[in-house]
Design an enzyme around this catalytic site. Structure first.
Site, PDB file in Angstrom:
ATOM      1  N   GLU A   1       2.898   6.905  -6.243  1.00 15.58           N
ATOM      2  CA  GLU A   1       3.254   6.928  -4.804  1.00 15.58           C
ATOM      3  C   GLU A   1       2.496   5.514  -4.538  1.00 15.58           C
ATOM      4  O   GLU A   1       1.090   5.220  -4.350  1.00 15.58           O
ATOM      5  CB  GLU A   1       2.428   7.721  -3.928  1.00 15.58           C
ATOM      6  CG  GLU A   1       2.991   9.036  -4.061  1.00 15.58           C
ATOM      7  CD  GLU A   1       4.423   9.503  -3.335  1.00 15.58           C
ATOM      8  OE1 GLU A   1       4.916   8.522  -2.483  1.00 15.58           O
ATOM      9  OE2 GLU A   1       5.227  10.494  -4.143  1.00 15.58           O
TER      10      GLU A   1
ATOM     11  N   GLU B   1     -13.357   4.293  -5.020  1.00 18.49           N
ATOM     12  CA  GLU B   1     -14.677   4.066  -5.021  1.00 18.49           C
ATOM     13  C   GLU B   1     -15.302   3.798  -3.675  1.00 18.49           C
ATOM     14  O   GLU B   1     -16.567   3.824  -3.287  1.00 18.49           O
ATOM     15  CB  GLU B   1     -15.162   2.884  -5.912  1.00 18.49           C
ATOM     16  CG  GLU B   1     -14.387   1.681  -5.580  1.00 18.49           C
ATOM     17  CD  GLU B   1     -12.825   1.551  -5.966  1.00 18.49           C
ATOM     18  OE1 GLU B   1     -12.280   2.756  -6.652  1.00 18.49           O
ATOM     19  OE2 GLU B   1     -12.462   0.389  -6.229  1.00 18.49           O
TER      20      GLU B   1
ATOM     21  N   CYS C   1       0.772   3.041   3.774  1.00 14.23           N
ATOM     22  CA  CYS C   1       1.802   2.713   2.950  1.00 14.23           C
ATOM     23  C   CYS C   1       3.078   2.904   3.767  1.00 14.23           C
ATOM     24  O   CYS C   1       4.203   2.302   3.660  1.00 14.23           O
ATOM     25  CB  CYS C   1       1.803   3.861   1.735  1.00 14.23           C
ATOM     26  SG  CYS C   1       1.881   5.476   2.455  1.00 14.23           S
TER      27      CYS C   1
ATOM     28  N   GLY D   1      -1.529   4.654  -4.732  1.00 10.79           N
ATOM     29  CA  GLY D   1      -2.261   3.272  -4.711  1.00 10.79           C
ATOM     30  C   GLY D   1      -1.405   2.074  -4.407  1.00 10.79           C
ATOM     31  O   GLY D   1       0.101   2.108  -4.279  1.00 10.79           O
TER      32      GLY D   1
ATOM     33  N   GLU E   1       3.018  -6.148   1.517  1.00  8.29           N
ATOM     34  CA  GLU E   1       2.208  -5.463   2.415  1.00  8.29           C
ATOM     35  C   GLU E   1       1.141  -6.129   2.946  1.00  8.29           C
ATOM     36  O   GLU E   1       0.288  -6.400   2.030  1.00  8.29           O
ATOM     37  CB  GLU E   1       2.066  -4.318   1.282  1.00  8.29           C
ATOM     38  CG  GLU E   1       1.704  -2.967   2.080  1.00  8.29           C
ATOM     39  CD  GLU E   1       1.419  -1.948   1.022  1.00  8.29           C
ATOM     40  OE1 GLU E   1       0.618  -2.194   0.046  1.00  8.29           O
ATOM     41  OE2 GLU E   1       1.651  -0.725   1.158  1.00  8.29           O
TER      42      GLU E   1
ATOM     43  N   LYS F   1     -10.066  11.514  -9.220  1.00  8.08           N
ATOM     44  CA  LYS F   1     -10.720  10.315  -9.170  1.00  8.08           C
ATOM     45  C   LYS F   1     -10.464   9.686  -7.743  1.00  8.08           C
ATOM     46  O   LYS F   1      -9.463   9.206  -7.395  1.00  8.08           O
ATOM     47  CB  LYS F   1     -10.529   9.036 -10.065  1.00  8.08           C
ATOM     48  CG  LYS F   1     -11.482   8.137 -10.094  1.00  8.08           C
ATOM     49  CD  LYS F   1     -11.178   6.770 -10.594  1.00  8.08           C
ATOM     50  CE  LYS F   1     -10.702   5.701  -9.605  1.00  8.08           C
ATOM     51  NZ  LYS F   1     -11.432   5.588  -8.332  1.00  8.08           N
TER      52      LYS F   1
ATOM     53  N   GLY G   1      -0.282   0.420  -9.987  1.00  8.90           N
ATOM     54  CA  GLY G   1       0.625   1.387 -10.468  1.00  8.90           C
ATOM     55  C   GLY G   1       1.283   0.936 -11.797  1.00  8.90           C
ATOM     56  O   GLY G   1       1.581   1.560 -12.831  1.00  8.90           O
TER      57      GLY G   1
HETATM   58  P1  NAD Z   1      -5.604   0.552  -5.603  1.00  5.22           P
HETATM   59  O1  NAD Z   1      -4.395   0.304  -6.100  1.00  5.22           O
HETATM   60  O2  NAD Z   1      -6.403  -0.701  -5.364  1.00  5.22           O
HETATM   61  O3  NAD Z   1      -6.594   1.831  -5.895  1.00  5.22           O
HETATM   62  C1  NAD Z   1      -6.001   3.161  -5.972  1.00  5.22           C
HETATM   63  C2  NAD Z   1      -6.952   3.918  -6.747  1.00  5.22           C
HETATM   64  O4  NAD Z   1      -6.571   3.401  -8.249  1.00  5.22           O
HETATM   65  C3  NAD Z   1      -8.352   3.687  -6.716  1.00  5.22           C
HETATM   66  O5  NAD Z   1      -8.966   5.144  -6.861  1.00  5.22           O
HETATM   67  C4  NAD Z   1      -9.041   2.463  -7.791  1.00  5.22           C
HETATM   68  O6  NAD Z   1     -10.277   2.723  -8.197  1.00  5.22           O
HETATM   69  C5  NAD Z   1      -7.774   3.075  -8.747  1.00  5.22           C
HETATM   70  N1  NAD Z   1      -7.614   2.016  -9.928  1.00  5.22           N
HETATM   71  C6  NAD Z   1      -7.985   0.683  -9.718  1.00  5.22           C
HETATM   72  N2  NAD Z   1      -7.617   0.092 -10.870  1.00  5.22           N
HETATM   73  C7  NAD Z   1      -7.041   1.154 -11.804  1.00  5.22           C
HETATM   74  C8  NAD Z   1      -6.661   1.274 -13.085  1.00  5.22           C
HETATM   75  N3  NAD Z   1      -6.506   0.003 -13.803  1.00  5.22           N
HETATM   76  N4  NAD Z   1      -6.157   2.201 -13.643  1.00  5.22           N
HETATM   77  C9  NAD Z   1      -6.307   3.449 -12.945  1.00  5.22           C
HETATM   78  N5  NAD Z   1      -6.795   3.546 -11.673  1.00  5.22           N
HETATM   79  C10 NAD Z   1      -6.938   2.266 -11.171  1.00  5.22           C
HETATM   80  O7  NAD Z   1      -4.983   0.918  -3.934  1.00  5.22           O
HETATM   81  P2  NAD Z   1      -6.065   1.009  -2.638  1.00  5.22           P
HETATM   82  O8  NAD Z   1      -6.522  -0.275  -2.271  1.00  5.22           O
HETATM   83  O9  NAD Z   1      -6.899   1.939  -2.974  1.00  5.22           O
HETATM   84  O10 NAD Z   1      -4.928   1.711  -1.572  1.00  5.22           O
HETATM   85  C11 NAD Z   1      -4.004   0.851  -1.034  1.00  5.22           C
HETATM   86  C12 NAD Z   1      -2.638   0.903  -1.548  1.00  5.22           C
HETATM   87  O11 NAD Z   1      -2.241   2.289  -1.828  1.00  5.22           O
HETATM   88  C13 NAD Z   1      -1.470   0.221  -0.776  1.00  5.22           C
HETATM   89  O12 NAD Z   1      -0.776  -0.512  -1.497  1.00  5.22           O
HETATM   90  C14 NAD Z   1      -0.905   1.522  -0.020  1.00  5.22           C
HETATM   91  O13 NAD Z   1       0.637   1.186   0.411  1.00  5.22           O
HETATM   92  C15 NAD Z   1      -0.716   2.406  -1.072  1.00  5.22           C
HETATM   93  N6  NAD Z   1      -0.497   4.000  -0.806  1.00  5.22           N
HETATM   94  C16 NAD Z   1       0.514   4.147  -1.091  1.00  5.22           C
HETATM   95  C17 NAD Z   1       0.900   5.458  -0.612  1.00  5.22           C
HETATM   96  C18 NAD Z   1       2.179   6.543  -0.714  1.00  5.22           C
HETATM   97  O14 NAD Z   1       2.224   7.437  -0.521  1.00  5.22           O
HETATM   98  N7  NAD Z   1       3.227   5.743  -1.117  1.00  5.22           N
HETATM   99  C19 NAD Z   1      -0.346   6.370   0.507  1.00  5.22           C
HETATM  100  C20 NAD Z   1      -1.288   5.655   0.628  1.00  5.22           C
HETATM  101  C21 NAD Z   1      -1.566   4.454   0.095  1.00  5.22           C
END
Ligand code: NAD
Length: 507
Positions: free
Chosen positions: A267, A195, A301, A245, A401, A192, A250
């Site tokens: 992650e 979006e 991140c 994410g 962050e 997935k 998480g």
């Molecule tokens: P997000 O957590 O909002 O979304 C990430 C993904 O999770 C998306 O595909 C989203 O649709 C999905 N999602 C949302 N709600 C969910 C739920 N309840 N259950 C399952 N999936 C769900 O993150 P974002 O805004 O897309 O990305 C930015 C974040 O990602 C930042 O916090 C960044 O630090 C982190 N990030 C971490 C790394 C790493 O390797 N540690 C790398 C890149 C980004």
């Protein structure tokens, strides 16, 4: 802000038609049963660039069943490492062939510079090739010292169906940190993408189909966290979730996964400190800090957004970083000269600005920037390169962050104080140290709470080296051999040799 380096609207043509994204379920490209779609406008140009099918429960259920069947039939999960490696290598070649079209849609959806998008896809290609090497070299253990009548084997087996959930900031790179490793292990997957940035993952699916991946091994469901991501986290036919994410989501996934006790690899976010000791090469440090904070517009991140600098060199360092910041080209991501592009959404732009204004109100100084950036000829959202000084450890800008091109500068007097400040955030993704004394660097590396430590450098990465976080930055590791292990289960086999087993029931 006339003293910044700004790149106006590029002459490059935007595509005439938006990219159409569909789900890949059991080898077929499908729209959503209810016809639902979501539109994506380019964050830099505010132009419609993609229309993606919006998945619901029906599509997610179908994709999970397809991945389950594909795993259970063994065509992939029991295939040889050689066959799996051959397919991954073919996938890498096809990605390389199509790098320009993948980079373009990545730039249009994520707002990142086109040159950077291409560089990320080059790294991704290397990950597909590296994972192919792991498929052929993975092995378990044998124990030949358990006594003359016993041989112990530890077999490594694919964990099963992996739910792979990705963010928007590095769409193609992050799916490539997960999917080839899952496939190398013999897993099947439901992917997935975010979006906001679904299309490069759709192209990846097309390339894997072209490479000859068996039906149902990789399924892609486009759509939102709820229901698609949420169903992957709860469904009993999904054996693990590999998530990148935010820390908030998480935590939700861990809670959702608890009912089935599926493995969850995370992650998450970071608030990464870089400590600069007075004997550091300040020119190198300033350049790396400038890179670390503005790369991907700070939506990273690994953003090195929290500088902890010795008070004797703080002023000098800030001057250098501000001078360099003025030279970094911000602007139209379609221009190959641009190094920093747009911010992902207007909501996120407001969030970034909120942190900066709140810090200024609390007494921090703004050495550069501190507001929204206008780029000639573009209708998207950009933020100025921003350096905030006099930040105190209790300010939200020092702890949260920010995810924007915003540097927070804190100062220290002693090494102990620097370590305490570095470890004061709830995150523990990465950290950096700048000193010409190797003992200072090693002491820092051993005491700092982080999954990766960079010494006299920032944000280098290698397929061979594991990456992941401690504390609230996550659990598990990607890349390296650890990246494969995430998708493997150990099975212990004990083989008695000869009729040596002592009877339990007395005769
Ligand atoms: P997000 O957590 O909002 O979304 C990430 C993904 O999770 C998306 O595909 C989203 O649709 C999905 N999602 C949302 N709600 C969910 C739920 N309840 N259950 C399952 N999936 C769900 O993150 P974002 O805004 O897309 O990305 C930015 C974040 O990602 C930042 O916090 C960044 O630090 C982190 N990030 C971490 C790394 C790493 O390797 N540690 C790398 C890149 C980004």
């Amino acid at each position: 802000m006339t003293d910044l380096t700004l790149i106006p609207a590029a002459q490059a043509h935007l595509p005439a038609d938006p990219f159409k994204g569909r789900h890949l379920i059991d080898g077929a490209w499908t729209d959503s049963a209810d016809g639902a779609t979501s539109d994506r406008y380019s964050p830099a140009h505010n132009v419609l660039v993609s229309v993606a099918a919006k998945g619901g429960a029906a599509e997610t259920e179908a994709a999970i069943s397809a991945a389950r069947r594909a795993f259970d039939n063994g065509n992939w999960s029991r295939s040889s490492g050689k066959d799996r490696a051959t397919l991954l290598l073919k996938g890498a070649d096809l990605i390389a062939r199509d790098i320009d079209r993948i980079a373009l849609i990545e730039t249009l959806e994520a707002g990142k510079p086109i040159s950077q998008a291409k560089a990320e896809i080059e790294i991704a290609i290397d990950l597909w090739r590296y994972a192919a090497s792991l498929a052929r070299t993975m092995s378990g253990e044998s124990h030949n010292s358990l006594g003359p009548d016993m041989l112990g084997l530890v077999l490594k087996e694919p964990i099963g169906v992996a739910g792979i959930i990705c963010p928007w900031n590095f769409p193609f790179l992050i799916v490539s940190q997960k999917l080839p490793f899952a496939l190398a292990a013999g897993c099947t997957a439901v992917v997935k993408p975010s979006e906001l940035t679904p299309s490069s993952t759709v192209i990846l699916g097309e390339l894997l189909v072209e490479a000859g991946l068996p039906t149902g091994v990789v399924n892609i469901v486009l759509g939102y966290g709820d229901p698609v991501g949420a169903m992957l986290s709860t469904h009993r036919d999904v054996d693990m979730v590999s998530f990148t994410g935010s820390t908030a989501v998480g935590k939700r996934i861990v809670a959702a996964a608890s009912d089935t006790l599926k493995k969850v690899s995370l992650e998450l976010g970071g608030k990464n400190p870089q400590v600069i000791f007075p004997d550091a090469d300040l020119d190198q440090a300033a350049d790396a800090i400038t890179f670390g904070v503005y790369f991907n517009a700070g939506e990273c991140c690994n953003s090195g957004s929290r500088i902890i600098v010795h008070e004797d060199v703080a002023e000098q360092l800030v001057e250098k970083v501000v001078a360099l910041s003025r030279k970094v080209p911000f602007g139209d991501p379609l221009d190959p000269r641009t190094q920093v592009g747009a911010i992902i959404s207007t909501d996120h732009l407001d969030k970034i600005d909120g942190y900066v204004q709140e810090a200024a109100k609390s007494g921090a100084g703004i050495a550069l920037g501190g507001g929204v950036l206008r780029i000639d000829g573009l209708d998207g959202q950009f933020y100025q390169p921003t350096v905030v000084t006099g930040v105190t450890p209790d300010m939200p800008i020092a702890l949260d962050e920010v995810f924007g091109p915003v540097l927070s500068v804190l100062t220290f007097k002693t090494a102990d104080e620097a370590i305490a400040l570095a470890n004061s955030a709830s995150y523990g993704l990465s950290a950096g140290v700048w000193s010409r004394d190797v003992s200072t660097c090693l002491d820092f590396a051993r005491r700092v709470e982080a999954g990766t430590v960079w010494s006299n450098t920032w944000m280098d990465g290698y397929a061979e080296l594991p990456f992941g976080g401690v504390k609230q930055s996550g659990q598990g590791r990607e890349l390296g051999r650890y990246g494969l292990e995430e998708f493997l289960e150990a099975k212990t086999v004990q083989l008695r040799i000869g009729d040596t087993r002592a009877k339990w029931v007395a005769e």
